[in-house]
Write an enzyme that holds these catalytic residues in place. Structure first.
Site, PDB file in Angstrom:
ATOM      1  N   SER A 295       6.732  -3.189 -10.285  1.00  0.00           N
ATOM      2  CA  SER A 295       5.339  -2.947 -10.673  1.00  0.00           C
ATOM      3  C   SER A 295       5.079  -1.577 -11.292  1.00  0.00           C
ATOM      4  CB  SER A 295       4.409  -3.159  -9.475  1.00  0.00           C
ATOM      5  OG  SER A 295       4.253  -4.547  -9.219  1.00  0.00           O
TER       6      SER A 295
ATOM      7  N   LYS B  64       3.649  -1.830 -14.683  1.00  0.00           N
ATOM      8  CA  LYS B  64       2.225  -2.028 -14.928  1.00  0.00           C
ATOM      9  C   LYS B  64       1.633  -0.887 -15.755  1.00  0.00           C
ATOM     10  CE  LYS B  64       0.839  -5.041 -11.087  1.00  0.00           C
ATOM     11  NZ  LYS B  64       2.129  -5.338 -10.461  1.00  0.00           N
TER      12      LYS B  64
ATOM     13  N   SER C 217      -2.080  -3.598  -7.250  1.00  0.00           N
ATOM     14  CA  SER C 217      -0.827  -4.107  -7.817  1.00  0.00           C
ATOM     15  C   SER C 217      -0.809  -5.638  -7.884  1.00  0.00           C
ATOM     16  CB  SER C 217       0.383  -3.596  -7.023  1.00  0.00           C
ATOM     17  OG  SER C 217       1.525  -3.524  -7.848  1.00  0.00           O
TER      18      SER C 217
ATOM     19  N   ARG D 245       8.466   4.316   0.524  1.00  0.00           N
ATOM     20  CA  ARG D 245       8.346   4.738  -0.874  1.00  0.00           C
ATOM     21  C   ARG D 245       7.350   5.895  -1.008  1.00  0.00           C
ATOM     22  NH1 ARG D 245       6.293  -0.692  -3.424  1.00  0.00           N
ATOM     23  NH2 ARG D 245       4.996  -0.454  -1.569  1.00  0.00           N
TER      24      ARG D 245
END
Length: 258
Positions: free
Chosen positions: A66, A69, A114, A242
């Site tokens: 993602s 994006k 997301s 993350r």
């Protein structure tokens, strides 16, 4: 000597000579504490210096998931697939695993949570020819969009290294990507992850298969610092690492507050 200097200049032109990357052993503790394997790259634009954990991995290509994006949003706006960042698409009624996805979304709201379906629809509307054109023009990752127009960044052939993520973000920040100024400004705005009177943190997570990402940059007054965190997702709990690993390192460096 003159011939050697000319050769070096040509080599730098061909291979994009960059400043030395300094490995930081103190970054490793944050990966250890989170029980994850991964890489972290920080680029200090003002000092033109890179600081890294796991140099080898920082130059290895991974599916962008993602984090793509960011690029997808740029192309959707540039091609007129969407008028602006607030134009809404109706949810198709298919219930997906993340509750926040199961509603109408705009480029802005879809970016924040997301929402995969929204950006897949953007990619389908852009189409493979226009998408490939902009991927080539911007030199994004390995430029390979095989694997389906709505899947290539998730399960297809597209790969990008943590170093390349940084390079892409620097060009976004400096308005050196092949998009209109209005497009760049809109995407930078939806990219804001958190902000206060001392700094603005722009960031985007990504997760596909066993690959996890958090990429972005921190602006503090006249200074800006770019980061790319890439980790192995071995279990569901690793997903939180993350952001946690990234922010712990940024706090250690006093780039963001506790």
């Amino acid at each position: 000597m003159k011939r050697k200097l000319l050769w070096l200049a040509a080599a730098c032109s061909m291979f994009a000579c960059r400043p030395h990357m300094q490995e930081r052993s103190d970054f490793a503790k944050h990966f250890t504490e989170a029980s994850v394997e991964g890489a972290f790259v920080l680029y200090d634009l003002q000092r033109d210096k890179y600081f890294v954990h796991d140099l080898a991995r920082s130059n290895r290509g991974f599916v962008p998931a993602s984090t793509f994006k960011i690029f997808n949003a740029l192309v959707a706006l540039e091609t007129g697939v969407l008028r602006d960042e607030n134009e809404t698409l109706q949810w198709d009624g298919v219930t997906r695993e993340v509750a926040a996805w199961n509603q109408d979304h705009s480029l802005r709201s879809g970016f924040k949570v997301s929402a995969v379906w929204f950006y897949q629809e953007m990619a389908r509307r852009i189409g493979p020819e226009r998408m490939q054109h902009y991927v080539n023009l911007a030199g994004y990752g390995n430029r390979d969009i095989r694997g389906g127009i709505d899947l290539f960044w998730l399960t297809g052939e597209l790969r990008i290294t943590p170093r390349e993520q940084i390079d892409f973000l620097v060009r976004l920040y400096q308005n050196r990507l092949p998009f209109a100024q209005s497009t760049l400004t809109m995407v930078k705005d939806i990219f804001i992850f958190e902000q206060n009177e001392n700094y603005v943190l722009r960031g985007k997570t990504g997760w596909a298969g066993k690959t996890g990402w958090f990429v972005g940059y921190v602006e503090r007054k006249e200074a800006v610092y770019f980061f790319a965190t890439n980790i192995d997702i071995a279990k569901d709990e690793d997903v939180k690492a993350r952001i946690a690993v990234t922010k712990n390192i940024l706090r250690d460096l006093r780039l963001i507050e506790p």
